[in-house]
Design a protein around this motif. Structure first.
Motif, PDB file in Angstrom:
ATOM      1  N   PHE A 153       0.615  -1.206  -0.017  1.00 43.87           N
ATOM      2  CA  PHE A 153       0.015   0.084  -0.009  1.00 43.87           C
ATOM      3  C   PHE A 153       0.842   1.432   0.045  1.00 43.87           C
ATOM      4  CE2 PHE A 153      -2.688   3.378   1.956  1.00 43.87           C
ATOM      5  CZ  PHE A 153      -3.736   3.299   1.256  1.00 43.87           C
ATOM      6  N   ILE A 154       1.780   1.103   1.006  1.00 38.71           N
ATOM      7  CA  ILE A 154       2.783   2.521   1.138  1.00 38.71           C
ATOM      8  C   ILE A 154       3.511   2.422  -0.410  1.00 38.71           C
ATOM      9  CG2 ILE A 154       4.898   3.331   1.995  1.00 38.71           C
ATOM     10  CD1 ILE A 154       3.761   1.828   4.612  1.00 38.71           C
ATOM     11  N   LEU A 155       3.892   1.490  -0.793  1.00 41.26           N
ATOM     12  CA  LEU A 155       4.605   1.699  -2.170  1.00 41.26           C
ATOM     13  C   LEU A 155       3.741   1.985  -3.534  1.00 41.26           C
ATOM     14  CD1 LEU A 155       6.941  -1.476  -2.366  1.00 41.26           C
ATOM     15  CD2 LEU A 155       7.612   0.739  -2.123  1.00 41.26           C
ATOM     16  N   LEU A 156       2.662   1.629  -3.538  1.00 39.64           N
ATOM     17  CA  LEU A 156       1.597   1.973  -4.600  1.00 39.64           C
ATOM     18  C   LEU A 156       1.352   3.673  -4.381  1.00 39.64           C
ATOM     19  CD1 LEU A 156      -0.908  -0.830  -4.892  1.00 39.64           C
ATOM     20  CD2 LEU A 156       0.895  -0.183  -6.605  1.00 39.64           C
ATOM     21  N   ALA A 157       1.369   3.942  -2.820  1.00 39.86           N
ATOM     22  CA  ALA A 157       0.938   5.493  -2.680  1.00 39.86           C
ATOM     23  C   ALA A 157       2.076   6.293  -3.144  1.00 39.86           C
ATOM     24  CB  ALA A 157       0.426   5.651  -1.482  1.00 39.86           C
ATOM     25  N   ILE A 158       3.373   5.917  -2.732  1.00 39.96           N
ATOM     26  CA  ILE A 158       4.468   6.706  -3.114  1.00 39.96           C
ATOM     27  C   ILE A 158       4.636   6.725  -4.826  1.00 39.96           C
ATOM     28  CG2 ILE A 158       6.956   6.750  -3.116  1.00 39.96           C
ATOM     29  CD1 ILE A 158       6.550   5.695  -0.086  1.00 39.96           C
ATOM     30  N   LEU A 159       4.163   5.719  -5.461  1.00 39.88           N
ATOM     31  CA  LEU A 159       4.499   5.524  -6.909  1.00 39.88           C
ATOM     32  C   LEU A 159       3.556   6.593  -7.400  1.00 39.88           C
ATOM     33  CD1 LEU A 159       5.052   1.897  -7.914  1.00 39.88           C
ATOM     34  CD2 LEU A 159       6.284   3.852  -8.475  1.00 39.88           C
ATOM     35  N   ASN A 160       2.296   6.603  -6.824  1.00 39.35           N
ATOM     36  CA  ASN A 160       1.322   7.541  -7.291  1.00 39.35           C
ATOM     37  C   ASN A 160       1.512   9.195  -7.128  1.00 39.35           C
ATOM     38  OD1 ASN A 160      -1.067   7.784  -8.850  1.00 39.35           O
ATOM     39  ND2 ASN A 160      -2.397   8.029  -7.019  1.00 39.35           N
ATOM     40  N   ILE A 161       2.291   9.123  -5.585  1.00 36.43           N
ATOM     41  CA  ILE A 161       2.739  10.474  -5.885  1.00 36.43           C
ATOM     42  C   ILE A 161       3.697  11.119  -6.720  1.00 36.43           C
ATOM     43  CG2 ILE A 161       3.928  12.164  -4.223  1.00 36.43           C
ATOM     44  CD1 ILE A 161       2.731  10.364  -1.863  1.00 36.43           C
ATOM     45  N   PHE A 162       4.680  10.248  -7.016  1.00 36.55           N
ATOM     46  CA  PHE A 162       5.805  10.554  -7.959  1.00 36.55           C
ATOM     47  C   PHE A 162       5.556  10.557  -9.495  1.00 36.55           C
ATOM     48  CE2 PHE A 162       8.224  10.076  -4.013  1.00 36.55           C
ATOM     49  CZ  PHE A 162       8.881  11.232  -3.829  1.00 36.55           C
ATOM     50  N   PHE A 163       4.768   9.247  -9.753  1.00 37.96           N
ATOM     51  CA  PHE A 163       4.300   8.978 -11.070  1.00 37.96           C
ATOM     52  C   PHE A 163       2.770   9.089 -11.299  1.00 37.96           C
ATOM     53  CE2 PHE A 163       8.464   6.884 -10.303  1.00 37.96           C
ATOM     54  CZ  PHE A 163       9.396   8.093 -11.175  1.00 37.96           C
ATOM     55  N   PRO A 164       2.129   9.949 -11.109  1.00 41.49           N
ATOM     56  CA  PRO A 164       0.583   9.922 -11.291  1.00 41.49           C
ATOM     57  C   PRO A 164       0.150   9.617 -12.769  1.00 41.49           C
ATOM     58  CG  PRO A 164       1.016  12.172 -11.199  1.00 41.49           C
ATOM     59  CD  PRO A 164       2.585  11.350 -11.007  1.00 41.49           C
ATOM     60  N   ALA A 165       1.040   9.978 -14.030  1.00 42.31           N
ATOM     61  CA  ALA A 165       0.693   9.592 -15.381  1.00 42.31           C
ATOM     62  C   ALA A 165       0.502   8.156 -15.305  1.00 42.31           C
ATOM     63  CB  ALA A 165       1.692  10.197 -16.047  1.00 42.31           C
ATOM     64  N   MET A 166       1.517   7.367 -14.563  1.00 46.91           N
ATOM     65  CA  MET A 166       1.561   6.191 -14.883  1.00 46.91           C
ATOM     66  C   MET A 166       0.096   5.333 -14.566  1.00 46.91           C
ATOM     67  SD  MET A 166       4.128   3.181 -13.323  1.00 46.91           S
ATOM     68  CE  MET A 166       3.480   3.132 -11.635  1.00 46.91           C
ATOM     69  N   GLY A 167      -0.571   5.909 -13.507  1.00 46.03           N
ATOM     70  CA  GLY A 167      -1.666   5.368 -13.136  1.00 46.03           C
ATOM     71  C   GLY A 167      -2.692   5.559 -14.021  1.00 46.03           C
ATOM     72  N   TRP A 168      -2.706   6.707 -14.662  1.00 50.61           N
ATOM     73  CA  TRP A 168      -3.506   7.241 -15.649  1.00 50.61           C
ATOM     74  C   TRP A 168      -3.734   6.452 -16.902  1.00 50.61           C
ATOM     75  CZ3 TRP A 168      -3.503   8.922 -20.795  1.00 50.61           C
ATOM     76  CH2 TRP A 168      -4.880   9.024 -21.299  1.00 50.61           C
ATOM     77  N   HIS A 169      -2.278   5.969 -17.309  1.00 50.33           N
ATOM     78  CA  HIS A 169      -2.015   5.125 -18.558  1.00 50.33           C
ATOM     79  C   HIS A 169      -2.650   3.613 -18.166  1.00 50.33           C
ATOM     80  CE1 HIS A 169      -0.283   8.064 -21.189  1.00 50.33           C
ATOM     81  NE2 HIS A 169       0.781   8.363 -20.112  1.00 50.33           N
ATOM     82  N   MET A 170      -2.318   3.162 -17.136  1.00 52.48           N
ATOM     83  CA  MET A 170      -2.922   1.757 -16.519  1.00 52.48           C
ATOM     84  C   MET A 170      -4.506   1.881 -16.585  1.00 52.48           C
ATOM     85  SD  MET A 170      -0.089   0.186 -14.082  1.00 52.48           S
ATOM     86  CE  MET A 170      -0.617   1.053 -12.762  1.00 52.48           C
ATOM     87  N   ARG A 171      -5.006   3.047 -16.081  1.00 51.60           N
ATOM     88  CA  ARG A 171      -6.386   2.731 -16.110  1.00 51.60           C
ATOM     89  C   ARG A 171      -7.205   3.290 -17.248  1.00 51.60           C
ATOM     90  NH1 ARG A 171     -10.240   5.246 -11.201  1.00 51.60           N
ATOM     91  NH2 ARG A 171     -11.956   4.265 -11.653  1.00 51.60           N
ATOM     92  N   TYR A 172      -6.787   4.316 -17.939  1.00 60.89           N
ATOM     93  CA  TYR A 172      -7.586   5.279 -19.084  1.00 60.89           C
ATOM     94  C   TYR A 172      -6.672   5.101 -20.436  1.00 60.89           C
ATOM     95  CZ  TYR A 172     -10.321   7.142 -15.176  1.00 60.89           C
ATOM     96  OH  TYR A 172     -11.057   7.204 -14.111  1.00 60.89           O
TER      97      TYR A 172
END
Length: 67
Positions: free
Chosen positions: A9-28
């Motif tokens: 959970f901590i790793l995913l939150a930190i990844l989303n803080i520093f690389f939020p575009a990665m989450g967008w590309h995976m989802r949308y």
């Protein structure tokens, strides 16, 4: 098992803080044709939300795991 969840959970939150575009590309991103990306508002809100969720996690769940 709970410690593994907490670390993940901590790793995913930190990844989303520093690389939020990665989450967008995976989802949308896979649904969009052409050269498209997340808006600045999406990136900012994603970072803010991740910071808030991480703070809540540290305040409520972490002390109960080790206390």
């Amino acid at each position: 098992m709970v410690v593994i969840f907490a670390v993940l959970f901590i790793l995913l939150a930190i990844l989303n803080i520093f690389f939020p575009a990665m989450g967008w590309h995976m989802r949308y991103g896979w649904m969009v044709k052409g050269d498209s990306g997340p808006s600045e508002a999406y990136l900012i809100m994603s970072r803010i939300t991740s910071v808030i969720v991480l703070i809540i996690f540290f305040l409520f769940f972490l002390p109960s795991m080790f206390g």
